[in-house]
Design a protein around this motif. Structure first.
Motif, short mmCIF file in Angstrom:
data_model
loop_
_atom_site.label_atom_id
_atom_site.label_comp_id
_atom_site.label_asym_id
_atom_site.label_seq_id
_atom_site.Cartn_x
_atom_site.Cartn_y
_atom_site.Cartn_z
N ASN A 337 0.81 -1.21 0.00
CA ASN A 337 0.00 0.00 0.00
C ASN A 337 0.85 1.26 0.00
O ASN A 337 0.47 2.27 -0.60
CB ASN A 337 -0.94 -0.01 1.21
CG ASN A 337 -2.09 -0.99 1.04
OD1 ASN A 337 -2.42 -1.38 -0.07
ND2 ASN A 337 -2.69 -1.40 2.14
N ALA A 341 0.65 4.08 -2.78
CA ALA A 341 0.38 5.49 -2.45
C ALA A 341 1.41 6.41 -3.10
O ALA A 341 1.08 7.55 -3.47
CB ALA A 341 0.37 5.68 -0.94
N TYR A 349 -1.44 10.18 0.83
CA TYR A 349 -2.41 9.33 1.54
C TYR A 349 -1.71 8.09 2.06
O TYR A 349 -0.87 7.50 1.38
CB TYR A 349 -3.55 8.94 0.59
CG TYR A 349 -4.53 7.95 1.16
CD1 TYR A 349 -5.49 8.35 2.09
CD2 TYR A 349 -4.51 6.61 0.77
CE1 TYR A 349 -6.39 7.44 2.62
CE2 TYR A 349 -5.41 5.70 1.29
CZ TYR A 349 -6.35 6.11 2.21
OH TYR A 349 -7.24 5.21 2.73
N HIS A 524 -7.08 3.21 -3.42
CA HIS A 524 -6.70 4.58 -3.12
C HIS A 524 -7.89 5.50 -3.34
O HIS A 524 -8.73 5.25 -4.20
CB HIS A 524 -5.54 4.98 -4.05
CG HIS A 524 -4.83 6.23 -3.64
ND1 HIS A 524 -5.32 7.49 -3.92
CD2 HIS A 524 -3.67 6.42 -2.96
CE1 HIS A 524 -4.48 8.40 -3.45
NE2 HIS A 524 -3.48 7.78 -2.85
#
Length: 843
Positions: A337, A341, A349, A524
């Motif tokens: 992740n 991002a 984020y 996202h």
């Protein structure tokens, strides 16, 4: 001037991640240099340093600086003297190791907070080890002081002065606890582990003693047996010799041989016959006593015992327990992740981390073999009584139910087995028993029997699997685990819509939370937006905190979660307009789906000046369809049906839930466009057929037990459990981050009064309920279409036309999006005057 600015902004032109990488490399270099200076420490270097002058440092071929042994020269000698001599000796090597760790974490863009525990532990270990070595140096002078440094000697000397001989005891206890903390930070858990280890040693020793004692007993019994056999052989030999002597010495007469013959062979045969008859008499007596005891017991116990005694089948049962999907590394999902991002630069984020979820308990759900054998016995006995022969049976143990696969004989009708469902349900005393005759894709009949003890499937055990972490689905949904203990996961973009039904308390709301949680962990906010419609006002309220990141709303909406029926209808109609606009964009981009369109846009093939933009997926969540259908009816059904028919290609997907799966809620038009369906426990077979087109949902046992179909076969799944506390942690984690400056807004519906050609004349075609509607609006001081629907019991279109006429008459204000129009008339007297003026103008 331009040159100066360009050189000054050299680092400013780099990305944030590249700056952190450079900073991490510099910090690691500093740590490495300090470590080299400590390793190459030489006590003689400090004497040379004191004799150095500023001129000698710049002499090329001579000077004291050339005699310094430290690998880093003069600076290294200073550093080594400070760390090794003044501080904690060679134990100071821990300091550069900690610096290297910080540099590596910054270089890899990891959370520096994870280094706090290693830093504290390393510094404490350095001080403690240096103090222990200093104590032995003071007492016994075993080695050079470079191992403990001046600070280590000072601490140990102060401790000796205060506690005397107790100082080494204190240092030893501290060393022991430090080592235990290295193994496990929780000392209580370490103590429990030590107890278990001691108990294991005792148990092993006891087992060894038992085996040893058993061997001794076996040897002793063997010796006794050999001695007994030897004694018997000796006696037989002596008797034989005595009989031979007696027969040779005595004369043969008719009377003398009688006694030996009676004592030998004929006598032993008679004894055997008599003993056998005695055993028969005792057996008959025991059976009679057993029958008498059974007569005094309840009939159910007699039947159970009789079945157990009469059952002599040759059918073996094979028990299969699924191993489950392979768990991913604890931080693998977080790492992926983070990389994801970084690829999307529009907003900084952070994805929610896996440690926000509760870890499942270590102990698993043990398989109750006795329960499986008992159910197998009951099933086989019940079918055998109806002359149904079963050749083999397999048991597949799941978290909620166990599937018994029966292989019937070739001449057995499958429908005959299915007709005995109620008999089997009564015999097993199960809450819900479901028969699959046959199992789809297999030549076997399946009987699903609920387990006596159910296993809770935690959301973390589903999300933190390699199957979920490494999936390339656009909108992955991991519902839970199947009977085979495998994670069941689908892609919402392939379904493309989902219809959920279940009675109150069956797990429907938890299922909705599971769907949202899965999407939040993999998507996202640039790629996903939610539209949440919650007529009950409390089920989806937890997700208000992610408004700035994930929620799409109408312009000027007061609340991010839609709770009003009129606002819900307006939002759904706005979504249909969003769908039409997206189709126009796909047409201009000459692509067929949203994925291809976004790839073209990201590659720069589509121009923003022509109206092209990045299109996120939109997931529309409706928590209670029955309430919307009751209040709005066709006005709600039409946009839902249109979205379900056309919105798949442009990335708009519906997840609709209801607790009343009746035909007036789940209409034929809705069902035709929702191939993906989930049924939790429902009240009747009619409800099950309404949602699934077949029975079975009425036999589920609640608490997340569900059936899933996507137009093909039926899959039974135990829904993953996500608690309210976990949802709050996730939404807090996302909500505390900086969101978008502008929320994702849905298009505003064209106001019928905005165009002069569409404005009806207030003096023409006035509705007959115009005056009644005006009085309702003025009385409640709320210019709402839904208010007129409820009070006047009319449809949405007619109420909307009346509101437009009220606007033209100056009674209400202009259109304001999802909020009600302003009422321009304060009381009924003013309204009467206005209506009189309209009547005069009309005449």
């Amino acid at each position: 001037m331009t040159k100066k600015n360009s050189s000054g902004n050299f680092l400013g032109g780099l990305s944030e991640s590249r700056k952190m990488e450079i900073l991490g490399i510099l910090i690691m270099a500093v740590g490495g240099l300090i470590g080299l200076s400590i390793i190459s420490y030489d006590p003689a270097d400090f004497t040379l340093i004191q004799s150095l002058s500023s001129d000698s440092l710049f002499m090329l071929d001579q000077g004291p600086a050339l005699r310094i042994q430290n690998w880093l020269g003069v600076i290294g000698a200073y550093l080594a003297h400070f760390f090794v001599y003044l501080l904690f000796g060679y134990m100071s090597i821990i300091v550069p190791l900690i610096i290297l760790g910080y540099g590596w974490f910054i270089f890899r863009d990891r959370d520096i907070a994870q280094m706090l525990w290693p830093t504290a532990y390393g510094i404490w270990s350095m001080v403690l080890l240096s103090s222990i070595l200093g104590w032995f140096n003071i007492e016994y002078d075993w080695y050079s002081s470079v191992w403990n440094g001046s600070a280590g000697i000072a601490i140990s000397r102060i401790l000796q002065n205060i506690t005397g001989i107790g100082s080494i005891i204190i240092l030893s206890v501290l060393l022991l606890t430090t080592l235990l903390a290295l193994l496990d930070r929780d000392l209580q858990q370490t103590v429990e582990r030590f107890k278990e280890w001691i108990a294991g040693i005792k148990a092993s020793f006891a087992d060894w003693q038992e085996r040893r004692q058993a061997k001794k007993e076996a040897k002793r019994e063997k010796k006794k047996q050999k001695a007994k056999e030897k004694e018997i052989r000796r006696q037989r030999k002596a008797e034989k010799q005595a009989s031979q002597k007696k027969s040779s010495s005595e004369p043969k007469t008719n009377s003398t041989p009688k006694e030996p013959e009676e004592d030998s062979k004929p006598k032993s045969i008679d004894e055997i016959v008599e003993q056998s008859q005695q055993q028969d008499r005792e057996r008959i007596k025991r059976e009679q006593e057993e029958v008498q005891s059974l007569d005094s017991r309840p009939r159910a116990d007699i039947e159970k015992k009789k079945i157990a005694e009469d059952e002599e089948d040759d059918v073996d049962i094979s028990v299969y327990v699924g191993e489950g999907d392979e768990q991913a590394d604890e931080k693998e999902l977080d790492k992926q992740n983070k990389d994801k991002a970084k690829e999307i630069p529009q907003v900084k984020y952070k994805f929610p981390t896996i440690d926000l979820l509760d870890s499942p308990p270590n102990e698993g759900n043990d398989v109750d073999l006795e329960e499986i054998k008992e159910n197998k016995r009951i099933i086989l006995d019940k079918l055998k009584r109806h002359n149904i022969e079963i050749r083999s049976i397999n048991a597949i143990v799941g978290p909620t139910v166990t599937l018994y696969e029966l292989d019937p004989a070739p001449d057995v009708k499958i429908s005959k087995i299915e007709s005995y469902a109620n008999d089997l349900k009564m015999a097993t005393a199960a809450k819900g028993l479901r028969i699959m005759a046959p199992i789809p894709g297999r030549s076997a009949v399946g009987i699903e029997v609920p387990n006596g003890s159910r296993e809770t499937v935690f959301i973390k055990s589903v999300i933190n699997t390699k199957k979920f972490v490494e999936s390339d689905h656009e909108l992955p949904l991991a519902f839970g685990k199947t009977i085979e203990n495998e994670v069941f996961m689908v892609d919402l973009t392939k379904m493309p819509h989902l219809l959920i039904a279940g009675a109150t308390g069956s797990g429907k709301t938890v299922g909705m939370n599971t769907i949202i949680t899965c999407l939040l962990y993999k998507c996202h906010p640039d790629d996903l937006k939610f539209v949440m419609i919650d007529p009950k006002k409390i089920e989806l309220s937890l997700f208000q905190k992610i408004e700035d990141h994930f929620l799409a709303t109408l312009p000027g909406a007061e609340e991010p979660i839609i709770t009003d029926t009129a606002a819900a209808q307006e939002t759904l109609e706005s979504l249909t307009k969003e769908m039409d606009e997206r189709y126009d964009l796909l047409k201009d981009g000459m692509v067929r789906d949203i994925r291809s369109y976004n790839e073209k846009f990201d590659n720069g093939e589509l121009d923003e000046e022509e109206g092209h933009r990045h299109l996120p997926y939109i997931v529309v969540l409706i928590d209670e369809l029955a309430d919307l259908m009751m209040t709005a009816g066709k006005q709600i059904e039409e946009p839902i049906s249109r979205l379900a028919q056309l919105a798949r290609a442009v990335g708009i997907h519906l997840v609709v839930a209801t607790q009343r799966p009746s035909v007036n809620v789940i209409t034929g038009t809705i069902k035709a466009n929702f191939p993906g369906r989930i049924a939790y426990q429902v009240a009747s077979k009619v409800d099950s057929r309404t949602i699934l087109d077949t029975g079975g949902a009425d036999q589920l046992i609640g608490r997340g037990d569900m059936l899933f179909t996507n137009g093909g076969g039926m899959t039974r799944i135990q829904n993953a459990f996500v608690s309210t506390e976990e949802v709050e942690k996730i939404t807090d984690f996302i909500g505390k981050q900086r969101g978008y400056n502008k929320k994702y807004e849905l298009p505003v519906l064209q106001d019928e009064t905005s165009s002069s050609g569409d404005i009806p004349d207030p003096l023409e075609d006035i509705d007959e309920l115009f005056e009644a509607a005006a009085k309702v609006i003025v009385l409640h001081q709320q210019g709402s279409v839904s208010l007129l629907q409820r009070k006047l019991k009319i449809g949405y279109n007619r109420a909307g036309r009346i509101v437009d006429q009220l606007f033209n008459a100056g009674i209400v204000g202009p259109y304001q999006g999802s909020t009600a129009r302003d009422v321009l008339v304060e009381d009924e007297e003013e309204l009467e005057q206005l209506l009189d003026d309209l009547d005069e103008f009309e005449r």
